[in-house]
Enzyme design. Structure first.
Site, mmCIF file in Angstrom:
data_model
loop_
_atom_site.group_PDB
_atom_site.id
_atom_site.type_symbol
_atom_site.label_atom_id
_atom_site.label_comp_id
_atom_site.label_asym_id
_atom_site.label_seq_id
_atom_site.Cartn_x
_atom_site.Cartn_y
_atom_site.Cartn_z
ATOM 1 N N ASN A 62 0.980 -1.076 -0.005
ATOM 2 C CA ASN A 62 -0.557 -0.230 0.180
ATOM 3 C C ASN A 62 0.989 1.126 0.059
ATOM 4 O O ASN A 62 2.069 1.638 0.797
ATOM 5 C CB ASN A 62 -1.544 -0.015 1.278
ATOM 6 C CG ASN A 62 -0.351 -0.279 2.034
ATOM 7 O OD1 ASN A 62 0.339 -0.543 3.005
ATOM 8 N ND2 ASN A 62 -1.366 -0.382 3.506
ATOM 9 N N GLU A 64 0.164 4.915 0.544
ATOM 10 C CA GLU A 64 -0.732 5.943 0.871
ATOM 11 C C GLU A 64 -0.418 7.537 0.796
ATOM 12 O O GLU A 64 0.514 8.315 -0.530
ATOM 13 C CB GLU A 64 -0.904 6.380 2.317
ATOM 14 C CG GLU A 64 -1.140 4.634 2.948
ATOM 15 C CD GLU A 64 -1.807 4.931 4.345
ATOM 16 O OE1 GLU A 64 -0.842 5.269 5.209
ATOM 17 O OE2 GLU A 64 -2.329 3.631 4.761
ATOM 18 N N CYS A 73 -4.192 0.329 -2.834
ATOM 19 C CA CYS A 73 -4.153 -0.877 -1.592
ATOM 20 C C CYS A 73 -3.071 -1.703 -2.359
ATOM 21 O O CYS A 73 -2.394 -1.241 -3.362
ATOM 22 C CB CYS A 73 -5.722 -1.519 -1.923
ATOM 23 S SG CYS A 73 -6.857 -0.342 -1.020
ATOM 24 N N GLU A 75 -3.333 -4.857 -3.169
ATOM 25 C CA GLU A 75 -3.388 -5.590 -3.965
ATOM 26 C C GLU A 75 -3.422 -4.810 -5.336
ATOM 27 O O GLU A 75 -3.452 -5.485 -6.369
ATOM 28 C CB GLU A 75 -4.986 -6.047 -3.760
ATOM 29 C CG GLU A 75 -4.626 -7.619 -1.934
ATOM 30 C CD GLU A 75 -5.257 -6.480 -1.115
ATOM 31 O OE1 GLU A 75 -4.475 -4.869 -0.965
ATOM 32 O OE2 GLU A 75 -6.247 -6.145 0.048
ATOM 33 N N CYS A 112 -10.415 -5.573 0.455
ATOM 34 C CA CYS A 112 -11.090 -4.104 -0.208
ATOM 35 C C CYS A 112 -12.324 -4.355 -1.109
ATOM 36 O O CYS A 112 -11.986 -4.719 -2.026
ATOM 37 C CB CYS A 112 -10.855 -2.577 0.223
ATOM 38 S SG CYS A 112 -10.258 -2.264 -0.954
ATOM 39 N N CYS A 115 -10.579 -3.382 -4.714
ATOM 40 C CA CYS A 115 -9.616 -4.522 -4.702
ATOM 41 C C CYS A 115 -10.392 -5.399 -5.308
ATOM 42 O O CYS A 115 -9.789 -6.582 -6.358
ATOM 43 C CB CYS A 115 -8.741 -4.964 -3.638
ATOM 44 S SG CYS A 115 -7.476 -3.393 -3.357
#
Ligand code: THU
Length: 157
Positions: A62, A64, A73, A75, A112, A115
C-alpha cells in the site's frame, strides 16, 4: 418466488506451515512487499505477492498519500504492476499479508471492495480464476479458489 442459497467456499489452514512450499514462498514474498509499504497515515502496512504462470513474482504494497483517496492498496498496486509489466501472462495466485493495529486479532484480512473489483477484472481478462490467499492476524490462512468466492454477483456477471 424462489429462495436461492449461494455457497461460498474456501479453505482454512491453522498456520502457514501447513501450506505447500510454493505458497509459503509466496507469503514470504508478500512479507518482503509489506516491508516496502508507505503507510505513515494508517500505520497499517499491507503486502501482496502475485505469482504469474511463468514463475514471475510481482510485488505490491500500500502506498498512501496525504490526500487519502490518492493512495492505493497493496493488492491493486501488485495487480496493476503485473498488468503493466507482464500483460498476457496469467496470474496463478496472490498472497496478502498485513501488519498494524487497524484490525483486531480476530479479524479476517479481507481485501477491500475496490481490490476485489480489480481482481475480478484480472480474472475476466485472463479467462481463468486465480487463487487468493489471506494471512489473518491470528496466523490462520484462508485460501479462495477465485474471486467468485469473495465477490459474488460482480458487475457484469
Ligand atoms: N489496504 C490495503 O492495502 N489493502 C486492502 O485490501 C485494505 C486496506 C490499505 C489501504 C490503506 O493504506 C491501509 O491499508 C489502511 O486502510
Amino acid at each position: 418466488m424462489k429462495q436461492i442459497n449461494h455457497i461460498i467456499s474456501y479453505s482454512v489452514f491453522e498456520n502457514e506451515a501447513e501450506l505447500s512450499e510454493v505458497d509459503i514462498s509466496l507469503f514470504k514474498s508478500a512479507k518482503s512487499a509489506m516491508a516496502k509499504a508507505y503507510a505513515p497515515y494508517s500505520k497499517f502496512s499491507v503486502g501482496a505477492a502475485v505469482l504469474l504462470e511463468d514463475g514471475t513474482v510481482v510485488l505490491g504494497s500500500n502506498q498512501e498519500n496525504i490526500a487519502y483517496p490518492s493512495g492505493l492498496c497493496s493488492e491493486r498496486t501488485a495487480l496493476f504492476a503485473a498488468g503493466s509489466n507482464y500483460p498476457g501472462i496469467k496470474v496463478i495466485k496472490m498472497a496478502i499479508v498485513a501488519n498494524g493495529d487497524l484490525l483486531p486479532k480476530t479479524a479476517v484480512l479481507s481485501p477491500c471492495g475496490a481490490c476485489r473489483q480489480v481482481m475480478a477484472e484480472t480474472t475476466s481478462r485472463q479467462q481463468v480464476p486465480f487463487e487468493i490467499m489471506l494471512l489473518n492476524p491470528d496466523g490462520t490462512v484462508m485460501v479462495f479458489d477465485g474471486i467468485q468466492d469473495l465477490l459474488p454477483f460482480v458487475f457484469g456477471s
